[in-house]
Scaffold this motif. Structure first.
Motif, PDB file in Angstrom:
ATOM      1  N   SER A   8       3.492  -6.417   1.878  1.00  0.00           N
ATOM      2  CA  SER A   8       2.309  -5.539   1.869  1.00  0.00           C
ATOM      3  C   SER A   8       1.052  -6.253   1.411  1.00  0.00           C
ATOM      4  CB  SER A   8       2.550  -4.343   0.942  1.00  0.00           C
ATOM      5  OG  SER A   8       3.564  -3.550   1.456  1.00  0.00           O
ATOM      6  N   THR A   9       1.247  -7.224   0.571  1.00  0.00           N
ATOM      7  CA  THR A   9       0.149  -7.942  -0.010  1.00  0.00           C
ATOM      8  C   THR A   9      -0.460  -8.962   0.974  1.00  0.00           C
ATOM      9  OG1 THR A   9       0.248  -7.943  -2.404  1.00  0.00           O
ATOM     10  CG2 THR A   9       0.439 -10.089  -1.360  1.00  0.00           C
ATOM     11  N   LEU A  10       0.360  -9.415   1.931  1.00  0.00           N
ATOM     12  CA  LEU A  10      -0.043 -10.526   2.803  1.00  0.00           C
ATOM     13  C   LEU A  10      -1.284 -10.239   3.642  1.00  0.00           C
ATOM     14  CD1 LEU A  10       3.453 -11.766   4.038  1.00  0.00           C
ATOM     15  CD2 LEU A  10       1.804 -13.072   2.680  1.00  0.00           C
ATOM     16  N   ALA A  11      -1.375  -9.004   4.181  1.00  0.00           N
ATOM     17  CA  ALA A  11      -2.519  -8.708   5.049  1.00  0.00           C
ATOM     18  C   ALA A  11      -3.753  -8.305   4.241  1.00  0.00           C
ATOM     19  CB  ALA A  11      -2.138  -7.620   6.054  1.00  0.00           C
ATOM     20  N   GLY A  12      -3.675  -8.364   2.921  1.00  0.00           N
ATOM     21  CA  GLY A  12      -4.835  -8.097   2.073  1.00  0.00           C
ATOM     22  C   GLY A  12      -5.070  -6.618   1.807  1.00  0.00           C
ATOM     23  N   PHE A  13      -5.835  -6.349   0.745  1.00  0.00           N
ATOM     24  CA  PHE A  13      -6.150  -4.962   0.384  1.00  0.00           C
ATOM     25  C   PHE A  13      -7.410  -4.533   1.106  1.00  0.00           C
ATOM     26  CE2 PHE A  13      -8.581  -1.968  -2.227  1.00  0.00           C
ATOM     27  CZ  PHE A  13      -7.658  -0.938  -2.349  1.00  0.00           C
ATOM     28  N   LYS A  14      -7.400  -3.325   1.666  1.00  0.00           N
ATOM     29  CA  LYS A  14      -8.574  -2.815   2.357  1.00  0.00           C
ATOM     30  C   LYS A  14      -9.198  -1.657   1.580  1.00  0.00           C
ATOM     31  CE  LYS A  14     -11.010  -3.814   5.907  1.00  0.00           C
ATOM     32  NZ  LYS A  14     -10.609  -4.389   7.177  1.00  0.00           N
ATOM     33  N   ARG A  15      -8.384  -0.606   1.360  1.00  0.00           N
ATOM     34  CA  ARG A  15      -8.941   0.559   0.660  1.00  0.00           C
ATOM     35  C   ARG A  15      -7.824   1.511   0.221  1.00  0.00           C
ATOM     36  NH1 ARG A  15      -8.827   5.177   3.765  1.00  0.00           N
ATOM     37  NH2 ARG A  15      -8.653   4.920   6.012  1.00  0.00           N
ATOM     38  N   ASN A  16      -8.206   2.451  -0.632  1.00  0.00           N
ATOM     39  CA  ASN A  16      -7.268   3.502  -1.023  1.00  0.00           C
ATOM     40  C   ASN A  16      -7.100   4.499   0.110  1.00  0.00           C
ATOM     41  OD1 ASN A  16      -6.681   2.750  -3.672  1.00  0.00           O
ATOM     42  ND2 ASN A  16      -8.534   3.735  -4.457  1.00  0.00           N
ATOM     43  N   LEU A  17      -5.949   5.142   0.178  1.00  0.00           N
ATOM     44  CA  LEU A  17      -5.802   6.290   1.078  1.00  0.00           C
ATOM     45  C   LEU A  17      -6.296   7.520   0.342  1.00  0.00           C
ATOM     46  CD1 LEU A  17      -2.291   5.887   2.761  1.00  0.00           C
ATOM     47  CD2 LEU A  17      -4.518   5.134   3.570  1.00  0.00           C
ATOM     48  N   THR A  18      -6.860   8.460   1.073  1.00  0.00           N
ATOM     49  CA  THR A  18      -7.202   9.744   0.474  1.00  0.00           C
ATOM     50  C   THR A  18      -5.899  10.542   0.359  1.00  0.00           C
ATOM     51  OG1 THR A  18      -7.517  10.861   2.592  1.00  0.00           O
ATOM     52  CG2 THR A  18      -9.443   9.760   1.648  1.00  0.00           C
ATOM     53  N   SER A  19      -5.976  11.605  -0.433  1.00  0.00           N
ATOM     54  CA  SER A  19      -4.799  12.462  -0.574  1.00  0.00           C
ATOM     55  C   SER A  19      -4.396  13.041   0.782  1.00  0.00           C
ATOM     56  CB  SER A  19      -5.145  13.525  -1.607  1.00  0.00           C
ATOM     57  OG  SER A  19      -4.645  14.744  -1.282  1.00  0.00           O
ATOM     58  N   GLY A  20      -5.387  13.407   1.593  1.00  0.00           N
ATOM     59  CA  GLY A  20      -5.113  13.964   2.926  1.00  0.00           C
ATOM     60  C   GLY A  20      -4.406  12.955   3.830  1.00  0.00           C
ATOM     61  N   GLU A  21      -4.778  11.686   3.701  1.00  0.00           N
ATOM     62  CA  GLU A  21      -4.148  10.652   4.536  1.00  0.00           C
ATOM     63  C   GLU A  21      -2.699  10.395   4.106  1.00  0.00           C
ATOM     64  OE1 GLU A  21      -7.873   7.799   5.889  1.00  0.00           O
ATOM     65  OE2 GLU A  21      -7.112   7.599   3.859  1.00  0.00           O
ATOM     66  N   ILE A  22      -2.443  10.499   2.811  1.00  0.00           N
ATOM     67  CA  ILE A  22      -1.056  10.302   2.358  1.00  0.00           C
ATOM     68  C   ILE A  22      -0.204  11.449   2.921  1.00  0.00           C
ATOM     69  CG2 ILE A  22       0.481   9.927   0.388  1.00  0.00           C
ATOM     70  CD1 ILE A  22      -2.000   9.102  -1.264  1.00  0.00           C
ATOM     71  N   GLU A  23      -0.753  12.668   2.851  1.00  0.00           N
ATOM     72  CA  GLU A  23      -0.007  13.826   3.343  1.00  0.00           C
ATOM     73  C   GLU A  23       0.121  13.834   4.866  1.00  0.00           C
ATOM     74  OE1 GLU A  23      -1.165  17.620   1.629  1.00  0.00           O
ATOM     75  OE2 GLU A  23      -0.295  18.682   3.338  1.00  0.00           O
ATOM     76  N   ALA A  24      -0.894  13.347   5.574  1.00  0.00           N
ATOM     77  CA  ALA A  24      -0.872  13.361   7.042  1.00  0.00           C
ATOM     78  C   ALA A  24       0.343  12.583   7.581  1.00  0.00           C
ATOM     79  CB  ALA A  24      -2.171  12.779   7.590  1.00  0.00           C
ATOM     80  N   GLN A  25       0.830  11.618   6.805  1.00  0.00           N
ATOM     81  CA  GLN A  25       2.018  10.865   7.239  1.00  0.00           C
ATOM     82  C   GLN A  25       3.210  11.813   7.396  1.00  0.00           C
ATOM     83  OE1 GLN A  25       2.437   7.091   4.793  1.00  0.00           O
ATOM     84  NE2 GLN A  25       0.511   7.816   3.929  1.00  0.00           N
ATOM     85  N   LEU A  26       3.324  12.776   6.486  1.00  0.00           N
ATOM     86  CA  LEU A  26       4.428  13.744   6.583  1.00  0.00           C
ATOM     87  C   LEU A  26       4.267  14.639   7.809  1.00  0.00           C
ATOM     88  CD1 LEU A  26       4.169  13.369   3.220  1.00  0.00           C
ATOM     89  CD2 LEU A  26       5.850  15.171   3.319  1.00  0.00           C
ATOM     90  N   HIS A  27       3.041  15.145   7.992  1.00  0.00           N
ATOM     91  CA  HIS A  27       2.830  16.079   9.093  1.00  0.00           C
ATOM     92  C   HIS A  27       3.050  15.409  10.450  1.00  0.00           C
ATOM     93  CE1 HIS A  27       1.662  19.303   6.475  1.00  0.00           C
ATOM     94  NE2 HIS A  27       0.737  18.555   5.894  1.00  0.00           N
ATOM     95  N   SER A  28       2.564  14.190  10.594  1.00  0.00           N
ATOM     96  CA  SER A  28       2.742  13.489  11.884  1.00  0.00           C
ATOM     97  C   SER A  28       4.213  13.272  12.188  1.00  0.00           C
ATOM     98  CB  SER A  28       2.058  12.122  11.850  1.00  0.00           C
ATOM     99  OG  SER A  28       0.696  12.292  11.993  1.00  0.00           O
ATOM    100  N   ALA A  29       4.950  12.836  11.189  1.00  0.00           N
ATOM    101  CA  ALA A  29       6.375  12.557  11.402  1.00  0.00           C
ATOM    102  C   ALA A  29       7.143  13.845  11.665  1.00  0.00           C
ATOM    103  CB  ALA A  29       6.950  11.832  10.186  1.00  0.00           C
ATOM    104  N   GLN A  30       6.835  14.888  10.900  1.00  0.00           N
ATOM    105  CA  GLN A  30       7.532  16.176  11.090  1.00  0.00           C
ATOM    106  C   GLN A  30       7.324  16.714  12.495  1.00  0.00           C
ATOM    107  OE1 GLN A  30       8.230  18.380   6.904  1.00  0.00           O
ATOM    108  NE2 GLN A  30       6.585  19.193   8.102  1.00  0.00           N
TER     109      GLN A  30
END
Ligand code: SAH
Length: 344
Positions: free
Chosen positions: A120-142
């Motif tokens: 995860s570290t190799l491609a470098g840090f870009k930015r934090n995810l928002t709370s909505g973006e963390i949750e959107a991972q669940l909704h997309s997969a579901q």
């Protein structure tokens, strides 16, 4: 512009009441966003067009669009490469267990922590995810798999405690009965050991599982593989874990990735056992995953079993993690790196 799915129920209530709307509207909109996981305002069919248009002026819904999807032929594990609204990529993995579906979510685009074995570290840090973006991972997969996810592990790309406020907001939103209603007991946060944040988390007294990526029995080995150890030494980290266990009544877990000739000897196991003695701890032993640039060699099966036996004989609960999705690069960080380099 703010992603409306990052607001808490209370914040959404304030927004809606400032627009002169009744309280039940906030509940309706919260339900659309967090239970149904809609990706556009137009899908909120019981909300007036005028209000939807008003909301569009200041808010958008953050989404995770499926860029790539890999399904394991061995065990049905599914790995997604998701594209965010700004074009950045993150990864999530869905694993099927007897007790239900678990998602491993990312909490940041990249990672600053610099652990030597991690992709995860190799491609470098870009930015934090928002709370909505963390949750959107669940909704997309579901939506894609037509399933209901019951368990969450924050073990994807990023260090969750380095994005503390957004992660906590996410926890409250997925836990909300008008949202996905996922119990805190079904949620695990994995951290490389950001000690000050462990104390902050403790104050919230949540019933989630805290798991520490320890990976070494002493400071010498840990500092060589995990830069965070230069900031917080093992004793300081374990002290925080002991207090965390006492305060929350929850058993703290430790992840220990076994790397040949680095941290997998009998001596290492004995030292780890003595460090964890007297603690209500559980150790999860993980055979290291190959990451092309890292050249870490997996410990032999014999060395892993020997390590587990020594811990058990010393009274420390230790299990060996079952590897899922080994044919699809299921461990996180690898896809984002390949995508950024144009290799997939
Ligand atoms: N930053 C958090 C969560 C993300 S990493 C943390 O450090 O805990 C999730 C887990 O995968 C961590 O335990 C991490 O140390 C482990 N991990 C990273 N790279 C790995 C690899 N190549 N093989 C096995 N486990 C790895």
């Amino acid at each position: 512009m703010t992603d409306i799915n990052s607001l808490t129920y209370e914040q959404l209530n304030n927004v809606i009441s400032k627009l002169g709307q009744p309280k039940f509207r906030a509940k309706q909109i919260f339900t659309w966003l967090h239970k149904n996981g809609v990706t556009s305002f137009d899908e909120m069919t019981n909300v007036s067009k005028a209000l939807r248009e008003k909301l569009c002026e200041n808010y958008y819904i953050s989404t995770c669009e499926i860029e790539d999807k890999y399904v394991s032929k061995i065990d049905d594990t599914v790995k997604y490469l998701f594209k965010l609204n700004d074009g950045e990529y993150i990864e999530s993995v869905i694993m099927k267990y007897k007790y239900g579906y678990t998602i491993c979510v990312s909490s940041q685009v990249g990672c600053k922590m610099g652990c030597t074995f991690c992709a995860s570290t190799l491609a470098g840090f870009k930015r934090n995810l928002t709370s909505g973006e963390i949750e959107a991972q669940l909704h997309s997969a579901q939506r894609d798999l037509n399933i209901k996810i019951s368990h969450i592990v924050l073990m994807g790309i990023g260090e969750p405690l380095d994005n503390f406020d957004n992660v906590i907001n996410f926890l409250y939103n997925v836990n909300d009965e008008n949202g996905l209603n996922i119990s805190m007991r079904n949620i695990t946060i994995s951290t490389c050991g950001v000690v000050t944040r462990i104390y902050d988390l403790m104050k919230l007294n949540l019933q989630l599982t805290l798991t520490i990526s320890l990976h070494a029995p002493n400071d010498e080995i840990r500092s060589n593989t995990m830069p965070i150890n230069n900031k917080y030494k093992i004793d300081e980290l374990l002290k925080a874990c002991r207090e965390y266990g006492l305060k929350t009544g929850r058993r703290v877990s430790f992840e220990y990735t076994l790397i040949k000739d680095v941290n997998d000897s009998s001596e290492n196991a004995l030292e780890l056992a003595s460090r964890l003695k007297g603690m209500n701890a559980h150790v999860n032993l993980i055979p290291v995953n190959d990451v092309k640039e890292r050249r870490n060699v997996k410990s032999s099966k014999k060395a892993i079993l020997n390590f587990q036996n020594i811990l058990k004989k010393s009274g420390i609960n230790a299990t060996i993690r079952r590897t899922l999705g080994s044919d699809i690069n299921a461990s996180c960080g690898q896809l984002r790196r390949l995508k950024n380099r144009g290799e997939i």
